[in-house]
Design an enzyme around this catalytic site. Structure first.
Site, short mmCIF file in Angstrom:
data_model
loop_
_atom_site.label_atom_id
_atom_site.label_comp_id
_atom_site.label_asym_id
_atom_site.label_seq_id
_atom_site.Cartn_x
_atom_site.Cartn_y
_atom_site.Cartn_z
N THR A 187 -3.99 11.56 5.43
CA THR A 187 -3.63 12.87 4.88
C THR A 187 -4.88 13.69 4.61
O THR A 187 -4.93 14.89 4.89
CB THR A 187 -2.81 12.69 3.59
OG1 THR A 187 -1.66 11.88 3.88
CG2 THR A 187 -2.36 14.04 3.06
N GLY B 271 1.18 4.99 0.00
CA GLY B 271 0.37 6.16 0.31
C GLY B 271 1.07 7.44 -0.06
O GLY B 271 2.11 7.45 -0.74
N ASN B 272 0.53 8.55 0.42
CA ASN B 272 1.10 9.86 0.11
C ASN B 272 2.45 10.09 0.79
O ASN B 272 3.30 10.82 0.27
CB ASN B 272 0.13 10.96 0.54
CG ASN B 272 -1.09 11.01 -0.35
OD1 ASN B 272 -0.99 11.17 -1.55
ND2 ASN B 272 -2.27 10.86 0.25
N THR B 273 2.65 9.45 1.95
CA THR B 273 3.89 9.69 2.71
C THR B 273 4.69 8.43 2.99
O THR B 273 5.91 8.50 3.07
CB THR B 273 3.56 10.37 4.05
OG1 THR B 273 2.60 9.58 4.77
CG2 THR B 273 2.97 11.77 3.83
N ASP C 147 -11.78 7.35 7.14
CA ASP C 147 -10.33 7.12 7.11
C ASP C 147 -9.62 8.44 7.38
O ASP C 147 -9.63 9.35 6.55
CB ASP C 147 -9.94 6.57 5.73
CG ASP C 147 -8.49 6.12 5.67
OD1 ASP C 147 -7.67 6.61 6.47
OD2 ASP C 147 -8.16 5.29 4.80
N ASP D 110 0.86 -1.19 0.00
CA ASP D 110 0.00 0.00 0.00
C ASP D 110 0.89 1.23 0.00
O ASP D 110 1.46 1.61 1.03
CB ASP D 110 -0.91 -0.03 1.23
CG ASP D 110 -1.78 1.21 1.36
OD1 ASP D 110 -1.96 1.91 0.35
OD2 ASP D 110 -2.29 1.47 2.47
N GLY E 209 -9.61 6.96 -5.59
CA GLY E 209 -8.41 6.52 -4.88
C GLY E 209 -8.47 5.04 -4.56
O GLY E 209 -9.50 4.53 -4.08
N ASP F 141 -7.11 3.45 -2.20
CA ASP F 141 -7.32 3.22 -0.77
C ASP F 141 -8.81 3.26 -0.43
O ASP F 141 -9.27 2.53 0.45
CB ASP F 141 -6.54 4.23 0.07
CG ASP F 141 -6.78 5.67 -0.37
OD1 ASP F 141 -7.34 5.92 -1.45
OD2 ASP F 141 -6.39 6.58 0.39
#
Length: 242
Positions: A118, A8-10, A115, A6, A92, A94
């Site tokens: 971010t 993610g953004n970070t 959720d 997974d 998205g 996610d």
């Protein structure tokens, strides 16, 4: 065993599943092929799925294709829920994974996933396993950063465990506005959904969920690894049954 990635953004989160159970979990700033080689040497990975809301890593994808039955989640991937989103190409990964995870946890129930990452993502899947969509709003850190960035004098404040409804200082006022404001937003969405769906199940996930789980004025189901469980559910749905 199944490998779930997974991105993610970070951060990049990697899970090894045996059936529905997590056997191993690790987080990377950036996933490299060498990291995957170590995982494959320690676990008998047969199938893998990669979900990314960021960019693609060609080396990682190539390795997974060569060493496992690989799925890169996209809008054409067969899903265990029916996707009724009007623009599936912009959805998205996610969010749809969370919907799949919710339907797995509460089969035959109306579920609202909140959720807290971010961004705050609200995703609704009904009792017929139909994903209808939801809402997106700024996440906790984004709200703090926006107050600092778009004003001349407000400081950048960090999230706090102590939240007062009446802030007696600028810092306390920002904490109250950001964190209680976000809590009120979430409770408001749940209230609106419950006027239409009386038996709604509310599932809370995401990195900032712990800031709010104990504050809700109604029962919630905490599922911090909902996205990874949902991705594993999508992977298992696509693996041919023996």
């Amino acid at each position: 065993m199944n490998l779930v990635i997974d991105i993610g953004n970070t951060l990049t989160k990697v899970f090894v599943f045996k059936g529905d159970r997590i056997n191993f979990h690790v987080t990377y700033q950036a996933l490299a092929v060498q990291d995957l080689k170590k995982i494959f040497s320690n676990y008998s990975v047969k199938a893998s799925i990669l979900s990314s809301v960021a960019g693609k890593n060609a080396g990682v994808i190539s390795f997974l294709k060569k060493n496992s039955a690989f799925i890169e989640l996209n809008e054409t991937t067969p899903l265990p829920v029916k996707n009724l989103y009007k623009t599936p190409g912009t959805l998205g990964h996610d969010r749809i994974a969370n919907a799949a995870g919710a339907a797995k946890i509460f089969p035959g129930k109306n579920c609202l996933v909140i959720d807290c990452g971010t961004c705050v993502k609200y995703d609704f899947v009904n009792s017929k396993k139909e994903y209808l969509g939801g809402a997106i709003s700024p996440g906790l850190l984004m709200r703090y950063a926006a107050l600092h960035k778009f004003t001349a004098q407000l400081p950048l404040v960090k999230p706090s465990k102590e939240v007062k409804i009446t802030g007696a200082s600028t810092k306390e006022s920002i904490v109250s506005g950001v964190q209680l404001g976000m809590l009120n937003e979430m409770e408001g969405y749940v209230s609106r959904y419950r006027t239409k769906y009386k038996t709604l199940k509310v599932i809370l996930s995401g990195g900032d969920a712990t800031c709010f789980a104990h504050l809700f004025n109604f029962p919630i189901f905490a599922a911090p690894k909902l996205t990874s469980n949902g991705l594993n559910e999508i992977l298992q749905y696509n693996i041919p049954k023996k």
